[in-house]
Design a protein around this motif. Sequence first.
Motif, mmCIF file in Angstrom:
data_model
loop_
_atom_site.group_PDB
_atom_site.id
_atom_site.type_symbol
_atom_site.label_atom_id
_atom_site.label_comp_id
_atom_site.label_asym_id
_atom_site.label_seq_id
_atom_site.Cartn_x
_atom_site.Cartn_y
_atom_site.Cartn_z
ATOM 1 N N LYS A 1 16.840 82.816 -44.960
ATOM 2 C CA LYS A 1 17.795 82.090 -43.921
ATOM 3 C C LYS A 1 17.737 82.230 -42.758
ATOM 4 O O LYS A 1 18.331 81.217 -41.446
ATOM 5 C CB LYS A 1 19.243 82.080 -44.718
ATOM 6 C CG LYS A 1 19.263 81.386 -46.063
ATOM 7 C CD LYS A 1 19.984 80.988 -47.008
ATOM 8 C CE LYS A 1 20.095 81.172 -48.337
ATOM 9 N NZ LYS A 1 21.369 81.069 -49.463
ATOM 10 N N ARG B 1 15.643 81.092 -40.365
ATOM 11 C CA ARG B 1 15.312 79.863 -39.797
ATOM 12 C C ARG B 1 16.604 79.227 -39.209
ATOM 13 O O ARG B 1 15.996 77.966 -38.217
ATOM 14 C CB ARG B 1 15.540 78.933 -41.717
ATOM 15 C CG ARG B 1 14.462 79.216 -42.387
ATOM 16 C CD ARG B 1 14.489 77.895 -43.985
ATOM 17 N NE ARG B 1 13.462 79.113 -45.040
ATOM 18 C CZ ARG B 1 12.263 78.146 -45.124
ATOM 19 N NH1 ARG B 1 11.937 77.900 -44.347
ATOM 20 N NH2 ARG B 1 11.180 78.958 -45.695
ATOM 21 N N GLY C 1 13.486 78.752 -36.660
ATOM 22 C CA GLY C 1 13.092 76.981 -37.601
ATOM 23 C C GLY C 1 12.854 75.837 -37.195
ATOM 24 O O GLY C 1 11.994 75.406 -37.749
ATOM 25 N N SER C 2 13.497 75.581 -36.131
ATOM 26 C CA SER C 2 13.112 74.471 -35.427
ATOM 27 C C SER C 2 12.857 74.402 -33.850
ATOM 28 O O SER C 2 12.942 73.920 -32.920
ATOM 29 C CB SER C 2 14.433 73.650 -36.002
ATOM 30 O OG SER C 2 15.162 73.420 -35.165
ATOM 31 N N LYS D 1 8.244 77.560 -34.284
ATOM 32 C CA LYS D 1 9.778 77.219 -35.809
ATOM 33 C C LYS D 1 7.939 77.137 -36.592
ATOM 34 O O LYS D 1 8.054 77.513 -38.352
ATOM 35 C CB LYS D 1 9.603 75.440 -35.643
ATOM 36 C CG LYS D 1 8.693 74.662 -35.787
ATOM 37 C CD LYS D 1 8.958 73.215 -35.402
ATOM 38 C CE LYS D 1 8.497 72.205 -35.326
ATOM 39 N NZ LYS D 1 7.437 72.054 -33.711
ATOM 40 N N ASN E 1 8.837 79.633 -39.704
ATOM 41 C CA ASN E 1 9.135 79.168 -41.464
ATOM 42 C C ASN E 1 8.419 80.046 -42.428
ATOM 43 O O ASN E 1 9.084 80.424 -43.529
ATOM 44 C CB ASN E 1 8.844 77.757 -41.439
ATOM 45 C CG ASN E 1 10.455 77.118 -40.438
ATOM 46 O OD1 ASN E 1 11.481 77.289 -41.107
ATOM 47 N ND2 ASN E 1 9.826 76.210 -39.958
ATOM 48 N N ALA F 1 9.955 83.057 -43.114
ATOM 49 C CA ALA F 1 10.772 82.960 -44.184
ATOM 50 C C ALA F 1 10.391 82.695 -45.412
ATOM 51 O O ALA F 1 11.225 83.166 -45.974
ATOM 52 C CB ALA F 1 12.264 82.036 -44.049
#
Length: 278
Positions: free
Chosen positions: A188, A191, A195-196, A200, A204, A207
């Motif tokens: 978590k 991310r 994550g963005s 990314k 991800n 993760a």
Amino acid sequence: MNKVALVTGASSGIGLDTCLRLIQKGYTVYGAARRIELMKEIEEKGGNILRLDLCDEKSIEECVKTILDKEGKIDVLVNNAGFGLGGGLEDVPIADARNQFEVNVFGLISLTQKVLPSMRNQRSGKIINISSMAGRFATPFSGWYHGTKYCVEALSDSLRLEVAPFGIKVVIIEPGLIQTDWGVIHGKNIRKYSGSTAYKTNANLVADYYEARYVKNKKLSPASVIAKQIVKASEAKHPKRRYIAGTLAKPYIFFKWLLSDRLFDKATMSFMHLSNKD
């Protein structure tokens, strides 16, 4: 006279299990953590509980003073408290990274500093630092966590040599994958921070890797596997410098030793199914 043990991070997992096992062995046990309400089982089994915030110097001082005033000594210190901060090195704010080091490294050493004078005076004692297999190699999007565990390894090695003339033993425990929610929380965080971002794609995937192993994989070692090693080190007259236990710990550490950096990097990318493209 019973030996006195102080165990940090005692509200769950390895710390809680260690406290209960040391109580069974006849130790006078003090479990310490920020959340007192999660340590009731330690009291029910005959142990003692104390609130401890490793980011608060006053809290550290009061914790050690309380034990020394009541017991007059601390024979075993188990530095177990810590957490893992996930996310790309570029993405994680430095303030958050500092907090990771504050808990995992500086809090550990500050507590050790407060305990050492009494151990030196009695010319005996054991300091057991919970590192990780993550202190022996590094993976992407866990750099800040790996960094703290590398520090724990190095500081423990130095400390072991410094305190040896006083009869004090320093032990490192290196857990592998353990049945906790560590991997889910770590995923978590990865991310959350990466994550963005530009990272990314692989963030991800990493993760996903952690979440899959901690949610779906039932083969992870229970906390008791590590707690037993801590008790073993506490009881040993001449404990090993390092104890390696838990799922994947020994093979990961072995392959890091065996492979060149280039090959280990390739193996890591392959194992985590990472992409070489942005």
